[in-house]
Design a protein around this motif. Sequence first.
Motif: not given
Length: 683
Positions: A366-368, A437, A563, A604-605, A620, A663-664, A677
């Motif tokens: 779900n998140c990183s 998160s 974000s 997302w980031t 994405a 993702y981050s 990712g």
Amino acid sequence: MDEEQVVKFVETYLKKKGFKQAELAFHDEVQHNSNANSVDIHSDPDLSLLLLSLSQSEDTPARYHEEYRKLRSWTHSSLDLYKPELLRVLYPVFVHCYMDLVAKGHIQEARTFFNSFREDHETVHSRDLQKLEGVLSPSHLEEMEFAHTLRQSKVNLKICQYSNELMMQYLRNTKSTMMLGIVNEHINFQVSPGQPSSISDDAEVVTLIGNSQDAANQINKKEIHWGLLEDSLEERLEKAGGLLSDSEKTEGDAKEGDLDETKVNILKRSVEGGKQGASVKKLKKDKAASATAKVVRPETNTSSIAPRVKSELPLPVMLEAGYGGQCPTEVEQSILEDLRNRVQLSSAALPSVSFYTFINTHNGLNCSSISQDGSLVAGGFSDSSLKVWDMAKLGQQSGNSVLQGENDTAPSEHVLGPNGVKRSYTLFQGHLGPVYSATFSPLGDFILSSSADTTIRLWSTKLNANIVCYKGHNYPVWDVQFSPLGHYFASASHDRTARIWSMDRIHPLRIMAGHLSDVDCVQWHANCNYIATGSSDKTVRLWDVQSGECVRIFIGHRSMILSLAMSPDGRYMASADEDGTIMMWDLSSGRCVSPLMGHNSCVWTLAFSCEGSLLASGSADCTVKIWDVTTSTKVTRTEEIKTGSANRLRSLKTLPTKSTPVYSLRFSRRNLLFAAGVLSKCK
């Protein structure tokens, strides 16, 4: 129809159509003439016929369809000069026609109406139409937050005086009472003299819910202090670093070169998080551009010229001494070393990138999150687990030791899993729902995680254990972020609030309420006196941490905010939404400096480089984009007015991540960009 029924009908009609002054005048007139001779409705056939026709028209679904069709045809056939402004009216009228039909129980007719005209608004309002499509009964209008908000609020539309007169004249001449009532009740025209205005970046044209522009403008007049903290640790160390001798700087450069060879040269690392039985993946190492990059001390830094402010948060002694429980001397030496060897980035000198890829997660990730120095990577999973990988240890292991252990229950990576081999990660278990998160403390010794179980948990990366469970939110917590100084953190939740916490208290210190929908993301200002929140109501808000008041509302996005990022000097903020649009905001004025266009899917980031010249975005659409934000912030208000809208900038560089949604992102103090990712079937 007797007199009492007539009075009741007229009052209901006036109230429904929004004629408040007429309703009050009629009510006073009825009370004043209560003892006078009543009007004989039957003796006045014209009045009786008029009231009968009005009462019948209220219950005729076909009139909504017919009047809207005629209004649509009229607007499309209008003069090109006024057509853009007149077309603005169609969407709110379409929405309220549909909801009026649902409110009266004409469900089938409402669906027919919706399907007949939805294509006109699909391009700009697809997300809102998906929500509206779920309104299928009168009870939904009260139970569903989206529909209830629409029914209770008015949309502001900017329109020139002549366009407004054309619209009103058409509705009266054609006796379109349905459309006239909807326009009067649900649309607030902001009439201005002169020619029609451009609508390319008019936020109020494209959203129906949210604060009116007048209310936002009033809030945006509040004074804010966007500068950096005075006498901060980094500022003191930066000054000390400037006194280093040339020999010491040369020695630091040599150490940096050694570090590049041993640690930073890994551009892509594969991280296992999958099911048992997945095939073993070998670690992939490539040469990094940073190995040959020239390491220099920045000549100019935007943070050095930023104004200085005092902290509104009481800082614990350990923070004043040096960022946490570690020895202050060791911390200062580490930060000084990073500052001394920071790479100067610009549009001509782009950062090196170290990319970490999660594989075999089976849609469970779900998140990183990535620690400040990039040495630790965390992932939050749908099975309620949190996993942390140590990149240094992972890089030293052989391919056979990189195995998944999703069903393991032991907390340490040194404990054997069911396959009889060591796990490549540290497993943290305690949440009762999916983890949405995760965030590392500035020194990486703690990690926070938020979950669908409404809680936030604090974990120690040194002890590999859960230390505290924070409770306060009533619904899932979508995001949590440590402050730049640590100790304090902020959370965002489905309950439409953001909350400020400290590590030593299990209950929140402040509750920020005001968003009309989920608060999806949260970010701290560089001076820790403010937090920014992004919401599904398509707005971004800036909150004063000390008072809990909203001091800025940023309106302009056309979909939910995913974000946020703050510039190192604290003057600018970047926000990104579900459609892939990134906006740069000036915190002082509250206006959009420049939209950054290029992504074609969710962003997302976001992350600013240390000197604030570059912005990185991960999406994405399986790309990382690098933007020159110094160009976007140089756009003057005069230039913006001349062009009719803010300049739209394109990215300096697009880095494809080969079917890996990002993702981050995180810039280290040395300006190396870390990214993470998950490998998917994205094309």
